[in-house]
Write an enzyme that holds these catalytic residues in place. Structure first.
Site, PDB file in Angstrom:
ATOM      1  N   ARG A  35       1.044  -1.233   0.080  1.00 47.70           N
ATOM      2  CA  ARG A  35      -0.040   0.039  -0.093  1.00 47.70           C
ATOM      3  C   ARG A  35       0.843   1.465  -0.038  1.00 47.70           C
ATOM      4  O   ARG A  35       0.335   2.194  -0.619  1.00 47.70           O
ATOM      5  CB  ARG A  35      -0.951  -0.075   1.152  1.00 47.70           C
ATOM      6  CG  ARG A  35      -1.896  -0.891   1.052  1.00 47.70           C
ATOM      7  CD  ARG A  35      -2.862  -1.080   2.228  1.00 47.70           C
ATOM      8  NE  ARG A  35      -4.348  -1.772   1.967  1.00 47.70           N
ATOM      9  CZ  ARG A  35      -4.918  -2.497   2.651  1.00 47.70           C
ATOM     10  NH1 ARG A  35      -4.537  -2.417   4.057  1.00 47.70           N
ATOM     11  NH2 ARG A  35      -5.857  -3.261   2.613  1.00 47.70           N
ATOM     12  N   LYS A 221     -17.954 -18.029   2.837  1.00 46.15           N
ATOM     13  CA  LYS A 221     -19.583 -18.117   3.093  1.00 46.15           C
ATOM     14  C   LYS A 221     -20.319 -17.745   1.673  1.00 46.15           C
ATOM     15  O   LYS A 221     -19.856 -16.499   1.285  1.00 46.15           O
ATOM     16  CB  LYS A 221     -19.783 -17.480   4.264  1.00 46.15           C
ATOM     17  CG  LYS A 221     -19.440 -18.150   5.503  1.00 46.15           C
ATOM     18  CD  LYS A 221     -19.728 -17.365   6.692  1.00 46.15           C
ATOM     19  CE  LYS A 221     -19.540 -18.270   7.901  1.00 46.15           C
ATOM     20  NZ  LYS A 221     -19.868 -17.583   9.105  1.00 46.15           N
ATOM     21  N   GLY A 377      -9.254  -8.578  -0.210  1.00 47.48           N
ATOM     22  CA  GLY A 377      -8.038  -8.849   0.462  1.00 47.48           C
ATOM     23  C   GLY A 377      -7.348 -10.233   0.297  1.00 47.48           C
ATOM     24  O   GLY A 377      -6.136 -10.540   0.051  1.00 47.48           O
ATOM     25  N   GLY A 400     -13.647  -4.450   0.720  1.00 41.69           N
ATOM     26  CA  GLY A 400     -14.999  -3.954   0.666  1.00 41.69           C
ATOM     27  C   GLY A 400     -15.237  -2.840  -0.292  1.00 41.69           C
ATOM     28  O   GLY A 400     -16.303  -2.755  -0.925  1.00 41.69           O
TER      29      GLY A 400
HETATM   30  P1  AMP Z   1     -13.559 -14.302   2.093  1.00 45.16           P
HETATM   31  O1  AMP Z   1     -13.051 -13.394   3.137  1.00 45.16           O
HETATM   32  O2  AMP Z   1     -15.089 -14.446   2.334  1.00 45.16           O
HETATM   33  O3  AMP Z   1     -13.190 -13.936   0.987  1.00 45.16           O
HETATM   34  O4  AMP Z   1     -12.967 -15.762   2.584  1.00 45.16           O
HETATM   35  C1  AMP Z   1     -11.802 -15.841   2.717  1.00 45.16           C
HETATM   36  C2  AMP Z   1     -11.361 -17.142   3.503  1.00 45.16           C
HETATM   37  O5  AMP Z   1     -12.068 -18.128   3.196  1.00 45.16           O
HETATM   38  C3  AMP Z   1      -9.981 -17.595   3.733  1.00 45.16           C
HETATM   39  O6  AMP Z   1      -9.606 -17.065   4.924  1.00 45.16           O
HETATM   40  C4  AMP Z   1      -9.838 -19.005   3.461  1.00 45.16           C
HETATM   41  O7  AMP Z   1      -9.281 -19.922   4.243  1.00 45.16           O
HETATM   42  C5  AMP Z   1     -11.449 -19.256   3.689  1.00 45.16           C
HETATM   43  N1  AMP Z   1     -12.020 -20.490   2.986  1.00 45.16           N
HETATM   44  C6  AMP Z   1     -11.638 -20.837   1.742  1.00 45.16           C
HETATM   45  N2  AMP Z   1     -11.967 -22.078   1.407  1.00 45.16           N
HETATM   46  C7  AMP Z   1     -12.426 -22.684   2.482  1.00 45.16           C
HETATM   47  C8  AMP Z   1     -13.166 -23.845   2.896  1.00 45.16           C
HETATM   48  N3  AMP Z   1     -13.232 -24.789   2.053  1.00 45.16           N
HETATM   49  N4  AMP Z   1     -13.429 -24.086   4.347  1.00 45.16           N
HETATM   50  C9  AMP Z   1     -13.086 -23.055   5.228  1.00 45.16           C
HETATM   51  N5  AMP Z   1     -12.863 -21.818   4.656  1.00 45.16           N
HETATM   52  C10 AMP Z   1     -12.653 -21.639   3.568  1.00 45.16           C
END
Ligand code: AMP
Length: 419
Positions: A35, A221, A377, A400
């Site tokens: 950054r 999620k 991120g 975000g």
């Molecule tokens: P997000 O911030 O929603 O983009 O999520 C990123 C996070 O999703 C990272 O920390 C990954 O470790 C997690 N992630 C990716 N695949 C999986 C999985 N199969 N089970 C649990 N967490 C996951």
């Protein structure tokens, strides 16, 4: 509205909102200066054109003034190393020293204010409210901080002749330094290069993509990605769905997902996405197989299994051999690629090979002429981890902010400059 290239900075003081929210180690040393590097061209431009620079940023989430583990003083050596110019430290945002230092600033000089979030006025949210505060007390506290925010912004604005917003990462916040201050510079406000480049890259992808256009959406999620998936369905030809979301989709269709991350309340949403995609002719690509683990740790035992038939007590942590091939083939068939969110738990090396395969396929497609934008991120951390950041077309600094801008929301930091 000015572009930084057209503005005459000679003899002027520019106050620049940068995003120096960088990671620090236990000794307060910057561990990743991406950054800081990103902001250097804007700062140099002002200096080259005969101006001086007052830098302001937040760092972390301090809850009070003088929480020195969040002091921006710690990052001065890292800025100086990249800028090659001495950076004077004001030690505060609105104290007398800061005002005197700004007034004494000569062309070619740079100073840095202390962490803006030492002050509740930056975010305009009250602090230290008792947990059992009544609604009336909350409203009073909010009104008080909003009132003092006006003085805070006025003080910051008084240091400079012009305002540059170069902090895309906080552009989705209507904070003192990211939006409100712009009103004090109706004819002297502009975007810095980071902002200009971000907006150009995202507008290009969202408004005029070369086809086929594929979005790779990973992460943990469905609930946090649903808005962006729905928005992207208006633009893309295909969506690769990866990460923890895979198992909500699999379970919603009757699959067995063991201990994998799964959101049963999102089943109807997942099924609706599949239905809408079919109606619109959008291809949804998911991994047929999963790397499964018997624990969420680097020491876990692992094996491959169908993504919709995971044994009890095992969980899907990454895509496996077939998924890697399917994702790669699909990525190589696209001309525009947007990647947000890892397809596995990339923080643990054993579970990172799927995300690595995706990153490599994007780099390969880019080399063959596709346009690739990486944002959010974790995908940025991923592309950096695999050393492929310079093999893709554009790496966004926004998490975000990027998602909200792609969702079509007006970002306060952008609107404040454009209006
Ligand atoms: P997000 O911030 O929603 O983009 O999520 C990123 C996070 O999703 C990272 O920390 C990954 O470790 C997690 N992630 C990716 N695949 C999986 C999985 N199969 N089970 C649990 N967490 C996951």
């Amino acid at each position: 509205m000015f572009a930084i290239d057209n503005y005459d900075f000679k003899g002027k003081r520019a106050i620049i909102r940068v995003d120096f929210n960088v990671p620090l180690d236990a000794e307060g040393k910057v561990t990743d200066d991406t950054r800081i590097r990103a902001a250097i061209p804007t700062i140099k431009k002002v200096l080259e054109k005969g101006g001086s620079v007052i830098l302001m940023s937040h760092l972390g989430r301090p809850k009070k003034n003088n929480d020195m583990k969040f002091s921006l003083e710690q990052i001065i050596p890292a800025i100086e190393a990249r800028l090659g110019v001495e950076v004077k430290f004001a030690g505060d945002c609105i104290g007398d020293k800061a005002a005197q230092m700004a007034a004494a600033l000569k062309p070619g000089e740079v100073m840095l204010l202390e962490n803006l979030r030492f002050y509740a006025e930056e975010e305009g949210k009250p602090r230290g409210l008792a947990e059992d505060a009544t609604d009336e007390q909350k409203a009073e506290a909010k009104a008080a901080v909003k009132a003092s925010q006006k003085e805070f912004v006025k003080r910051l604005a008084s240091y400079a002749d012009c305002y540059i917003n170069d902090a895309f990462g906080t552009a989705h916040r209507r904070h003192a330094s990211t939006a409100i201050i712009a009103d004090f510079f109706p004819n002297d406000k502009m975007f810095g290069y980071v902002m200009e480049n971000e907006l150009k890259a995202i507008d290009g992808v969202m408004q005029n993509p070369q086809r086929p256009f594929c979005a790779i959406i990973g992460g943990s999620k469905v609930s946090t990605k649903i808005t962006i998936i729905e928005k992207l369905m208006e633009k893309v030809d295909s969506i690769i769905i990866g990460g923890g979301m895979t198992y909500t989709f699999a379970a919603a269709q009757g699959g067995k997902v063991g201990n994998s991350i799964c959101e049963p309340d999102m089943f109807p949403v997942a099924l609706d996405i599949l239905k809408k995609a079919e109606q619109k002719g959008i291809k949804i690509v998911t991994s047929p197989d999963a790397l499964i683990a018997d624990a969420f740790s680097a020491e876990a035992n692992t094996k491959e299994a169908p993504a919709n038939d995971i044994p009890d007590n095992w969980e899907g942590v990454d895509i496996a051999s077939e998924g890697k091939k399917a994702f790669r083939d699909h990525i190589l068939s696209c001309k525009t690629i947007l990647w947000n969110g890892p397809v596995g738990v990339f923080e643990i090396d054993k579970f990172a090979t799927g995300s690595k395969a995706v990153a490599e396929a994007i780099a390969e497609a880019t080399e063959k002429g596709a346009y690739s934008l990486i944002g959010g991120g974790d995908s940025v951390a991923c592309i950096n981890k695999f050393g492929l950041a310079d093999k893709v077309s554009y790496v966004s600094t926004g998490g975000g902010a990027l998602l909200e801008y792609m969702e079509g929301k007006e970002l306060p930091g952008v609107a404040a400059i454009r209006k």
